[in-house]
Design a protein around this motif. Structure first.
Motif, PDB file in Angstrom:
ATOM      1  N   PRO A 152      44.051  49.033  43.854  1.00  0.00           N
ATOM      2  CA  PRO A 152      44.882  48.832  45.039  1.00  0.00           C
ATOM      3  C   PRO A 152      44.465  47.658  45.899  1.00  0.00           C
ATOM      4  O   PRO A 152      45.298  47.096  46.628  1.00  0.00           O
ATOM      5  N   ALA A 153      43.195  47.273  45.846  1.00  0.00           N
ATOM      6  CA  ALA A 153      42.704  46.208  46.713  1.00  0.00           C
ATOM      7  C   ALA A 153      42.769  44.830  46.068  1.00  0.00           C
ATOM      8  O   ALA A 153      42.986  43.827  46.750  1.00  0.00           O
ATOM      9  N   ILE A 154      42.582  44.757  44.759  1.00  0.00           N
ATOM     10  CA  ILE A 154      42.493  43.474  44.058  1.00  0.00           C
ATOM     11  C   ILE A 154      43.641  43.289  43.066  1.00  0.00           C
ATOM     12  O   ILE A 154      44.341  42.281  43.071  1.00  0.00           O
ATOM     13  N   GLY A 155      43.828  44.275  42.188  1.00  0.00           N
ATOM     14  CA  GLY A 155      44.811  44.122  41.117  1.00  0.00           C
ATOM     15  C   GLY A 155      46.253  44.078  41.583  1.00  0.00           C
ATOM     16  O   GLY A 155      47.004  43.169  41.229  1.00  0.00           O
ATOM     17  N   ARG A 156      46.659  45.071  42.358  1.00  0.00           N
ATOM     18  CA  ARG A 156      48.066  45.116  42.786  1.00  0.00           C
ATOM     19  C   ARG A 156      48.479  43.894  43.599  1.00  0.00           C
ATOM     20  O   ARG A 156      49.584  43.381  43.409  1.00  0.00           O
ATOM     21  N   PRO A 157      47.626  43.390  44.502  1.00  0.00           N
ATOM     22  CA  PRO A 157      47.999  42.166  45.234  1.00  0.00           C
ATOM     23  C   PRO A 157      47.784  40.879  44.436  1.00  0.00           C
ATOM     24  O   PRO A 157      47.945  39.787  44.984  1.00  0.00           O
ATOM     25  N   LYS A 158      47.380  40.995  43.160  1.00  0.00           N
ATOM     26  CA  LYS A 158      47.208  39.836  42.274  1.00  0.00           C
ATOM     27  C   LYS A 158      46.135  38.872  42.777  1.00  0.00           C
ATOM     28  O   LYS A 158      46.267  37.646  42.662  1.00  0.00           O
ATOM     29  N   ARG A 159      45.031  39.406  43.288  1.00  0.00           N
ATOM     30  CA  ARG A 159      43.997  38.575  43.899  1.00  0.00           C
ATOM     31  C   ARG A 159      42.935  38.092  42.910  1.00  0.00           C
ATOM     32  O   ARG A 159      42.041  37.339  43.299  1.00  0.00           O
ATOM     33  N   SER A 160      43.020  38.514  41.656  1.00  0.00           N
ATOM     34  CA  SER A 160      42.007  38.154  40.664  1.00  0.00           C
ATOM     35  C   SER A 160      42.544  37.128  39.678  1.00  0.00           C
ATOM     36  O   SER A 160      43.732  37.121  39.348  1.00  0.00           O
ATOM     37  N   TYR A 161      41.625  36.300  39.140  1.00  0.00           N
ATOM     38  CA  TYR A 161      42.007  35.284  38.156  1.00  0.00           C
ATOM     39  C   TYR A 161      42.020  35.830  36.734  1.00  0.00           C
ATOM     40  O   TYR A 161      42.401  35.103  35.805  1.00  0.00           O
ATOM     41  N   GLY A 162      41.597  37.073  36.534  1.00  0.00           N
ATOM     42  CA  GLY A 162      41.662  37.617  35.184  1.00  0.00           C
ATOM     43  C   GLY A 162      40.491  38.516  34.860  1.00  0.00           C
ATOM     44  O   GLY A 162      39.823  39.052  35.746  1.00  0.00           O
ATOM     45  N   THR A 163      40.242  38.678  33.553  1.00  0.00           N
ATOM     46  CA  THR A 163      39.163  39.548  33.087  1.00  0.00           C
ATOM     47  C   THR A 163      38.140  38.804  32.240  1.00  0.00           C
ATOM     48  O   THR A 163      37.142  39.384  31.826  1.00  0.00           O
ATOM     49  N   ASP A 164      38.393  37.546  31.987  1.00  0.00           N
ATOM     50  CA  ASP A 164      37.452  36.738  31.226  1.00  0.00           C
ATOM     51  C   ASP A 164      36.531  36.008  32.199  1.00  0.00           C
ATOM     52  O   ASP A 164      37.012  35.254  33.054  1.00  0.00           O
ATOM     53  N   PRO A 165      35.211  36.206  32.116  1.00  0.00           N
ATOM     54  CA  PRO A 165      34.303  35.578  33.071  1.00  0.00           C
ATOM     55  C   PRO A 165      34.441  34.060  33.138  1.00  0.00           C
ATOM     56  O   PRO A 165      34.357  33.461  34.214  1.00  0.00           O
ATOM     57  N   GLY A 166      34.666  33.437  31.970  1.00  0.00           N
ATOM     58  CA  GLY A 166      34.823  31.985  31.953  1.00  0.00           C
ATOM     59  C   GLY A 166      36.061  31.525  32.698  1.00  0.00           C
ATOM     60  O   GLY A 166      36.043  30.505  33.397  1.00  0.00           O
ATOM     61  N   GLN A 167      37.146  32.263  32.546  1.00  0.00           N
ATOM     62  CA  GLN A 167      38.373  31.915  33.254  1.00  0.00           C
ATOM     63  C   GLN A 167      38.207  32.110  34.761  1.00  0.00           C
ATOM     64  O   GLN A 167      38.629  31.263  35.558  1.00  0.00           O
ATOM     65  N   ILE A 168      37.617  33.233  35.139  1.00  0.00           N
ATOM     66  CA  ILE A 168      37.386  33.476  36.565  1.00  0.00           C
ATOM     67  C   ILE A 168      36.522  32.359  37.137  1.00  0.00           C
ATOM     68  O   ILE A 168      36.807  31.817  38.225  1.00  0.00           O
ATOM     69  N   LEU A 169      35.479  31.979  36.422  1.00  0.00           N
ATOM     70  CA  LEU A 169      34.590  30.906  36.877  1.00  0.00           C
ATOM     71  C   LEU A 169      35.351  29.602  37.060  1.00  0.00           C
ATOM     72  O   LEU A 169      35.196  28.918  38.083  1.00  0.00           O
ATOM     73  N   ALA A 170      36.173  29.232  36.087  1.00  0.00           N
ATOM     74  CA  ALA A 170      36.865  27.950  36.144  1.00  0.00           C
ATOM     75  C   ALA A 170      37.746  27.837  37.379  1.00  0.00           C
ATOM     76  O   ALA A 170      37.759  26.808  38.070  1.00  0.00           O
ATOM     77  N   TYR A 171      38.480  28.897  37.683  1.00  0.00           N
ATOM     78  CA  TYR A 171      39.392  28.836  38.826  1.00  0.00           C
ATOM     79  C   TYR A 171      38.650  29.030  40.150  1.00  0.00           C
ATOM     80  O   TYR A 171      39.022  28.433  41.170  1.00  0.00           O
TER      81      TYR A 171
END
Length: 367
Positions: A152-171
């Protein structure tokens, strides 16, 4: 009824090196959305007197462009360049709009799906220039949490860059570098990872014990050693029994703040709490207890919204709380001074980068 005048005139205060250090550890909110706000005017006066080192704006503080710039001018009148913070992630977590001269920034999930990291950097650099032009110098982002659409805090509002650590890091690196190019510091959040909680920490401690794994720290660890490390890391009000078996939120847990983030991951920058007035903490303990526990855990900068249960004497009381905790052996004065110096280092850099006068805000297309 007498507390506001006492706070305004700064009576009965002992000002010494410890009091000055405690001021650096405070980033405080206020009532009102224009420069007539008594709460805002008092906080600006406390900033000028060196009793508070930082302020942060929430949704309730955002009025028209004219009102916003008038408020910011109050805080920027101080010579000591306070931290002036806001949430400007993009998507639903963006307090400033085109009415204020701030372009709409897509939510993190949308950015990762539609933009390359290079394109994201360009978008975040533009956003950085826009909020810097208004006078903000600290962005409470990016989010490094893993994506779970049910969260409810992160996923539903689309606040995350994904589930791959490398992708999250890049963005996340694109975010930090983009805002840094405009002179805006960032606070990566929410350590050690809010993505797999079933609850929103705005309303209670979010328990991540069942699904959290060490891989959720990887984007943080890799960002710390990247070309664009964040100036701050924000702790989350998250319960993680494997590391804090006493049930304390990560924000208040020495094994997580000091043992994990500071010592194991080697993070040497400023550690900031999420707002300790959030229900996750305030429903469990009084502000004094939360403030002292957060410092004892190893945080450097304590965020206090100070709206519900508004206390005009908060800066003075915080000094008293620290003195009492040192006398009781709960806090160590040397660590308080060291925490203050980490925050001062950021503020010194902001002073070096600051223009002589506040920048002229972008024109309002609707005014």
């Amino acid at each position: 009824m007498f507390t506001y005048p006492l706070a305004w005139f700064g009576l009965f205060q002992t000002r010494d090196d410890l009091a000055a250090a405690v001021a650096e550890l405070l980033i405080v909110g206020f009532y009102g959305a224009n420069s007539r706000s008594l709460s805002g005017r008092l906080l600006a006066r406390q900033v000028r007197r060196g009793e508070v080192g930082g302020v942060f704006f929430v949704r309730h503080n955002i009025g028209t462009l004219k009102e916003l710039t008038g408020l910011i001018a109050l805080f920027r009148a101080a010579d000591n360049q306070p931290l002036i913070a806001i949430d400007h992630e993009g998507g639903v977590v963006q307090r400033l709009t085109p009415v204020h001269g701030a372009s709409r920034v897509p939510a993190a999930r949308t950015v990762a799906a539609t933009l390359s990291p290079r394109q994201a950097h360009q978008a975040y650099a533009r956003a950085g220039r826009e909020i810097a032009a208004l006078g903000f110098n600290l962005n409470l982002g990016p989010v490094l949490d893993f994506d779970d659409p049910a969260n409810p805090a992160i996923g539903r509002p689309k606040r995350s860059y994904g589930t791959d650590p490398g992708q999250i890091l890049a963005y996340a690196e694109a975010f930090v570098a983009g805002f840094a190019s405009a002179g805006v510091f960032c606070a990566a959040k929410h350590f050690p990872g809010h993505g797999h909680s079933a609850a929103d920490s705005h309303y209670g401690v979010a328990d991540i014990s069942a699904r959290w794994s060490v891989v959720e720290m990887e984007p943080f660890a890799r960002l710390f050693v990247s070309s664009h490390p964040p100036g701050m890391v924000m702790m989350g009000h998250l319960r993680l029994d494997a590391l804090a078996p006493d049930g304390r939120a990560a924000t208040l847990s020495a094994p997580i703040v000091t043992g994990l983030l500071r010592e194991k991951l080697g993070y040497s920058g400023v550690i900031v709490t999420d707002d300790i007035d959030m229900d996750a903490i305030s429903h469990l303990m009084r502000r004094k207890q939360a403030f002292v526990q957060a410092l004892a855990a190893g945080n450097d900068l304590i965020m206090i919204k100070n709206l519900f249960g508004y206390d005009p004497l908060l800066p003075q009381k915080a000094v008293g709380w620290v003195r009492e905790a040192i006398a009781d052996g709960v806090l160590n004065e040397a660590r308080i001074i060291a925490a203050a110096e980490r925050v001062r280092a950021i503020r010194r850099q902001l002073r070096r980068n600051a223009p002589d006068k506040p920048k002229t805000p972008p024109p309002c297309p609707h005014c």
